[in-house]
Design an enzyme around this catalytic site. Sequence first.
Site, PDB file in Angstrom:
ATOM      1  N   CYS A  67      18.638  50.706 -42.302  1.00 13.04           N
ATOM      2  CA  CYS A  67      17.262  50.358 -42.473  1.00 13.04           C
ATOM      3  C   CYS A  67      17.127  49.375 -43.284  1.00 13.04           C
ATOM      4  O   CYS A  67      15.815  48.509 -43.373  1.00 13.04           O
ATOM      5  CB  CYS A  67      16.428  51.598 -43.304  1.00 13.04           C
ATOM      6  SG  CYS A  67      17.184  53.142 -42.994  1.00 13.04           S
ATOM      7  N   ARG A  89       7.087  59.033 -35.899  1.00 16.57           N
ATOM      8  CA  ARG A  89       6.615  57.619 -36.105  1.00 16.57           C
ATOM      9  C   ARG A  89       6.711  56.702 -35.001  1.00 16.57           C
ATOM     10  O   ARG A  89       5.887  55.904 -34.886  1.00 16.57           O
ATOM     11  CB  ARG A  89       7.853  56.751 -36.992  1.00 16.57           C
ATOM     12  CG  ARG A  89       8.056  57.575 -38.567  1.00 16.57           C
ATOM     13  CD  ARG A  89       6.903  57.350 -39.240  1.00 16.57           C
ATOM     14  NE  ARG A  89       6.990  57.895 -40.750  1.00 16.57           N
ATOM     15  CZ  ARG A  89       7.449  57.331 -41.686  1.00 16.57           C
ATOM     16  NH1 ARG A  89       8.010  56.234 -41.563  1.00 16.57           N
ATOM     17  NH2 ARG A  89       7.672  57.876 -42.887  1.00 16.57           N
ATOM     18  N   HIS A  95      14.330  59.571 -38.160  1.00 10.29           N
ATOM     19  CA  HIS A  95      14.313  58.539 -37.260  1.00 10.29           C
ATOM     20  C   HIS A  95      15.516  58.756 -36.469  1.00 10.29           C
ATOM     21  O   HIS A  95      16.359  59.698 -36.639  1.00 10.29           O
ATOM     22  CB  HIS A  95      14.584  57.039 -37.572  1.00 10.29           C
ATOM     23  CG  HIS A  95      13.468  56.511 -38.298  1.00 10.29           C
ATOM     24  ND1 HIS A  95      13.440  55.886 -39.671  1.00 10.29           N
ATOM     25  CD2 HIS A  95      12.006  56.269 -37.977  1.00 10.29           C
ATOM     26  CE1 HIS A  95      12.283  55.357 -39.550  1.00 10.29           C
ATOM     27  NE2 HIS A  95      11.385  55.698 -39.014  1.00 10.29           N
ATOM     28  N   ASP A 114      12.375  48.593 -39.874  1.00 13.03           N
ATOM     29  CA  ASP A 114      11.350  49.297 -39.163  1.00 13.03           C
ATOM     30  C   ASP A 114      10.248  48.377 -38.592  1.00 13.03           C
ATOM     31  O   ASP A 114       9.587  48.704 -37.588  1.00 13.03           O
ATOM     32  CB  ASP A 114      10.636  50.550 -40.104  1.00 13.03           C
ATOM     33  CG  ASP A 114      11.638  51.391 -40.142  1.00 13.03           C
ATOM     34  OD1 ASP A 114      12.560  52.048 -39.236  1.00 13.03           O
ATOM     35  OD2 ASP A 114      11.840  52.000 -41.534  1.00 13.03           O
TER      36      ASP A 114
HETATM   37  C1  CIR Z   1       9.810  55.873 -44.774  1.00  7.69           C
HETATM   38  O1  CIR Z   1       9.518  57.033 -44.784  1.00  7.69           O
HETATM   39  O2  CIR Z   1       9.315  55.212 -43.781  1.00  7.69           O
HETATM   40  C2  CIR Z   1      10.828  55.122 -45.615  1.00  7.69           C
HETATM   41  N1  CIR Z   1      10.785  56.019 -46.907  1.00  7.69           N
HETATM   42  C3  CIR Z   1      12.121  55.209 -45.052  1.00  7.69           C
HETATM   43  C4  CIR Z   1      12.515  54.585 -43.969  1.00  7.69           C
HETATM   44  C5  CIR Z   1      13.692  54.479 -43.446  1.00  7.69           C
HETATM   45  N2  CIR Z   1      13.919  53.571 -42.257  1.00  7.69           N
HETATM   46  C6  CIR Z   1      14.915  53.948 -41.318  1.00  7.69           C
HETATM   47  O3  CIR Z   1      15.550  54.944 -41.199  1.00  7.69           O
HETATM   48  N3  CIR Z   1      14.897  52.868 -40.288  1.00  7.69           N
END
Ligand code: CIR
Length: 257
Positions: A252, A132, A165, A67
């Site tokens: 992720c 986001r 996402h 991310d």
């Molecule tokens: C969040 O809510 O940001 C994290 N717990 C999970 C992020 C997952 N990232 C992704 O799908 N690229």
Amino acid sequence: MKFTRAIVRPPSATFTDGLTTAGLGPPDLPRALAQHAAYVAALEACGLAVMALPPDDGFPDSTFVEDTAVLARGLAVLCRPGAPSRAGEVEAVRPAIDAFFPSPAAIEAPGTVDGGDVCEAGDHVFIGVSERTNGEGARQLAALLATRGLGSTLVDVRGIPGLLHLKSGIAWLGGRTLALTEPFVSRPEFAGWSPLRVPPEESYAANAVLVNGRVLVATGFPRFEAAVAALGLPTLPLDMSEFRKLDGGLSCLSLRF
Ligand code: CIR
């Protein structure tokens, strides 16, 4: 697209405090560390040299390193994550990016982008506008990608239940093939692409990752795994149970380039 490297960051001692909407209970840290080690081994089996950053207690979600940046065609874009608790993760990953990409670009305020909303599909990139990633961030990213000859399509994913996402619900499987969960199958943004429909009861499996001709898939989703294998793509199944508890998936956990 051939990958030679990946950047990862193992879960830290504060991992269990990560953001979540999953309602699956708290993750188990030792189990998450073992699953992360298996994930790294799978990337290595695909021929990637993996750079592991040190666990970062300051950011519970920092293992979701995807991310923090978008890496495509020699271009690096530092993201501006949409969750306030994750904002500092970008500076923490920046030295690793700098080592490979001199003078990275960056998403500027008021834009926000999480890398999980960015799905590269060959010469084209789908950019999710989500809780986001906002429209301003998506447009900034699209303009940066265009400088490298990459076209983009913005996909509004707000309001799709349970979808954090864009890549929680779609994945590129090479050529014109996209794995699509039900909410995306009839969306006009994907007209002209060849859909591999993800069974509704296996929607978590949509976050698969094509790496040098093989596909990382989450274990426990046999219909999806068989459908990928039927495309002639070998699968590498990985247990993702502890990351799923924090809304995370396979993509992720790494930045691949
Ligand atoms: C969040 O809510 O940001 C994290 N717990 C999970 C992020 C997952 N990232 C992704 O799908 N690229």
